[in-house]
Scaffold this active site. Structure first.
Site, PDB file in Angstrom:
ATOM      1  N   GLY A 162       0.755  -1.282  -0.162  1.00  0.00           N
ATOM      2  CA  GLY A 162       0.630   0.039   0.494  1.00  0.00           C
ATOM      3  C   GLY A 162       0.805   1.368   0.079  1.00  0.00           C
ATOM      4  O   GLY A 162       0.352   2.602   0.347  1.00  0.00           O
ATOM      5  N   HIS A 174      11.467   0.298  -0.746  1.00  0.00           N
ATOM      6  CA  HIS A 174      10.968  -1.350   0.096  1.00  0.00           C
ATOM      7  C   HIS A 174      11.758  -2.328   0.295  1.00  0.00           C
ATOM      8  O   HIS A 174      12.559  -3.384   0.416  1.00  0.00           O
ATOM      9  CB  HIS A 174      10.962  -2.014  -2.017  1.00  0.00           C
ATOM     10  CG  HIS A 174       9.633  -1.219  -1.906  1.00  0.00           C
ATOM     11  ND1 HIS A 174       8.585  -1.325  -1.238  1.00  0.00           N
ATOM     12  CD2 HIS A 174       9.574  -1.437  -3.185  1.00  0.00           C
ATOM     13  CE1 HIS A 174       7.525  -0.533  -2.140  1.00  0.00           C
ATOM     14  NE2 HIS A 174       7.540  -0.979  -3.617  1.00  0.00           N
ATOM     15  N   TYR A 209      -1.907  -2.271   6.594  1.00  0.00           N
ATOM     16  CA  TYR A 209      -3.059  -1.956   5.613  1.00  0.00           C
ATOM     17  C   TYR A 209      -4.200  -1.986   6.287  1.00  0.00           C
ATOM     18  O   TYR A 209      -5.412  -1.129   5.965  1.00  0.00           O
ATOM     19  CB  TYR A 209      -2.489  -2.737   4.843  1.00  0.00           C
ATOM     20  CG  TYR A 209      -3.138  -2.199   3.564  1.00  0.00           C
ATOM     21  CD1 TYR A 209      -2.798  -1.770   2.484  1.00  0.00           C
ATOM     22  CD2 TYR A 209      -4.460  -3.186   3.481  1.00  0.00           C
ATOM     23  CE1 TYR A 209      -3.967  -1.989   0.898  1.00  0.00           C
ATOM     24  CE2 TYR A 209      -5.224  -2.273   2.426  1.00  0.00           C
ATOM     25  CZ  TYR A 209      -4.666  -2.071   0.851  1.00  0.00           C
ATOM     26  OH  TYR A 209      -5.913  -1.907   0.027  1.00  0.00           O
ATOM     27  N   GLY A 240      -7.518  -2.992  -3.788  1.00  0.00           N
ATOM     28  CA  GLY A 240      -7.710  -1.373  -2.628  1.00  0.00           C
ATOM     29  C   GLY A 240      -8.524  -2.723  -1.316  1.00  0.00           C
ATOM     30  O   GLY A 240      -8.884  -1.739  -0.750  1.00  0.00           O
TER      31      GLY A 240
HETATM   32  P1  A3P Z   1      -4.603  -4.984  -4.355  1.00  0.00           P
HETATM   33  O1  A3P Z   1      -3.530  -5.557  -5.138  1.00  0.00           O
HETATM   34  O2  A3P Z   1      -4.364  -5.376  -3.380  1.00  0.00           O
HETATM   35  O3  A3P Z   1      -5.603  -4.050  -5.222  1.00  0.00           O
HETATM   36  P2  A3P Z   1       1.882  -0.646  -3.374  1.00  0.00           P
HETATM   37  O4  A3P Z   1       0.693   0.808  -3.804  1.00  0.00           O
HETATM   38  O5  A3P Z   1       2.567  -1.094  -2.159  1.00  0.00           O
HETATM   39  O6  A3P Z   1       2.194  -0.769  -5.279  1.00  0.00           O
HETATM   40  O7  A3P Z   1       0.360  -1.652  -3.192  1.00  0.00           O
HETATM   41  C1  A3P Z   1      -0.424  -1.634  -4.444  1.00  0.00           C
HETATM   42  C2  A3P Z   1      -1.661  -2.471  -3.407  1.00  0.00           C
HETATM   43  O8  A3P Z   1      -2.263  -1.380  -2.623  1.00  0.00           O
HETATM   44  C3  A3P Z   1      -2.771  -2.457  -4.634  1.00  0.00           C
HETATM   45  O9  A3P Z   1      -3.907  -3.887  -3.323  1.00  0.00           O
HETATM   46  C4  A3P Z   1      -3.223  -1.249  -4.772  1.00  0.00           C
HETATM   47  O10 A3P Z   1      -4.877  -1.791  -4.653  1.00  0.00           O
HETATM   48  C5  A3P Z   1      -3.556  -1.397  -3.218  1.00  0.00           C
HETATM   49  N1  A3P Z   1      -4.070   0.831  -3.105  1.00  0.00           N
HETATM   50  C6  A3P Z   1      -3.738   2.043  -3.739  1.00  0.00           C
HETATM   51  N2  A3P Z   1      -4.340   2.650  -3.345  1.00  0.00           N
HETATM   52  C7  A3P Z   1      -5.500   1.875  -2.412  1.00  0.00           C
HETATM   53  C8  A3P Z   1      -6.103   2.778  -1.544  1.00  0.00           C
HETATM   54  N3  A3P Z   1      -5.965   4.255  -1.350  1.00  0.00           N
HETATM   55  N4  A3P Z   1      -6.571   2.607  -0.479  1.00  0.00           N
HETATM   56  C9  A3P Z   1      -6.269   1.005  -0.258  1.00  0.00           C
HETATM   57  N5  A3P Z   1      -5.574   0.408  -1.307  1.00  0.00           N
HETATM   58  C10 A3P Z   1      -4.926   0.833  -2.127  1.00  0.00           C
END
Ligand code: A3P
Length: 289
Positions: free
Chosen positions: A50, A110, A195, A253
């Site tokens: 996230g 990361h 998260y 998300g």
């Molecule tokens: P999912 O693939 O489960 O949907 P990162 O930014 O570290 O690459 O993480 C990506 C993950 O965070 C994805 O998960 C994405 O959808 C989720 N994500 C991105 N924006 C978000 C938000 N505003 N609220 C909740 N989850 C979010």
């Protein structure tokens, strides 16, 4: 999504795999020249935890703060950032440019703590550690890997699961990441957020994050940050904020999509690895799902 041999897509540096399109040994070496500052805002998290979500919250908090204290134009204009926010992604000139950026800088990473530039710990820059339960991380990583050409692709979820459990992931093994960062979990300049808790209580989560970094947004400002960082708003704005990547970053998300992927056997294997590697750690206990 790339079926090219994994060895050509990823390279190993200090025992950890990274995608060669994004990272390089030269950049890792140049990174030591980063001059961290005590007011830097470091966002650390394993991939797919996230990062972009919490990064948006942090950048908006900085934007609001700057507008109030320095009368600067708000940076909440949803344009792509001046410098790509991930510490380890870019070219060798990145750190010289970053050294010239005004405070407060928001830096995503990361990396394992031991691979961060030493100045980050020396400067006592505050670190927000973002963690997400490993089942949803794996699910998210699987879809992301298959959608992104710089990352290896997997024919099936089962193939991906094996790679995830056998430490063949870019940026290394999830469990190693959590257990290494766990050693820092009690440091006064480190705050951990999951998260899941941010998803469940976004107002409280944003309030706590703001307080940790010394921001004191009004209730109304908090509401704005929460609203702008909702999954729906971020997905809607993603073209502007993240260009072509936008479509890949904002997938579902939510919490528990792993239930649509894991077999019973995989679920047991993951639970067992969890207990074995991080179950009794402070971070592990926070991650219980
Ligand atoms: P999912 O693939 O489960 O949907 P990162 O930014 O570290 O690459 O993480 C990506 C993950 O965070 C994805 O998960 C994405 O959808 C989720 N994500 C991105 N924006 C978000 C938000 N505003 N609220 C909740 N989850 C979010």
């Amino acid at each position: 999504a790339n079926t090219m041999d994994r060895d050509e897509l990823l390279f190993s540096y200090k025992g950890i795999l990274y995608p060669a399109t994004f990272c390089s040994p030269e950049v890792f070496r140049a990174m030591e020249s980063l001059e961290a500052r005590s007011d830097d805002i470091i966002l650390a998290g394993y991939p797919k935890s996230g990062t972009n979500w919490v990064g948006q919250i942090l950048n908006d908090l900085v934007g609001i703060f700057e507008k109030k204290t320095q009368n600067k134009e708000s940076s909440m204009n949803d344009e792509e950032l001046e410098e790509f926010p991930y510490l380890e992604i870019g070219d060798t000139g990145k750190f010289e440019r970053m050294n010239k950026l005004p405070s407060r800088r928001v830096i995503f990473t990361h990396l394992l703590p031991e691979n961060l530039p030493r100045s980050i710990f020396k400067s006592k820059a505050k670190i927000l550690l973002l963690i997400r339960n490993p089942k949803d991380v794996a699910t998210s990583f699987y879809h992301f890997s298959n959608a992104m050409s710089p990352l290896p692709s997997y024919e099936t979820w089962d193939d991906f699961f094996v790679a995830f459990m056998t430490k063949k992931m870019p940026w290394g093994c999830y469990f190693e990441y959590i257990s290494k960062w766990n050693k820092y979990a009690d440091d006064e300049n480190v705050m951990t957020i999951t998260y899941e808790e941010l998803k469940e209580h976004p107002v409280l989560g944003v309030k706590n994050i703001a307080a940790f970094f010394g921001f004191s947004p009004t209730e109304k400002e908090l509401q704005i940050v929460v609203e702008r960082s909702s999954f729906q708003s971020m997905k809607k704005n993603s073209q502007k904020t993240h260009g072509a990547f936008g479509n890949l970053l904002f997938r579902k998300g939510g919490v528990s999509d792993w239930k649509n992927h894991f077999s019973e056997d995989q679920n047991e294997k993951m639970d067992k690895a969890f207990e074995e590697h991080i179950g009794r750690t402070k971070l592990g206990r926070k991650l219980k799902y």
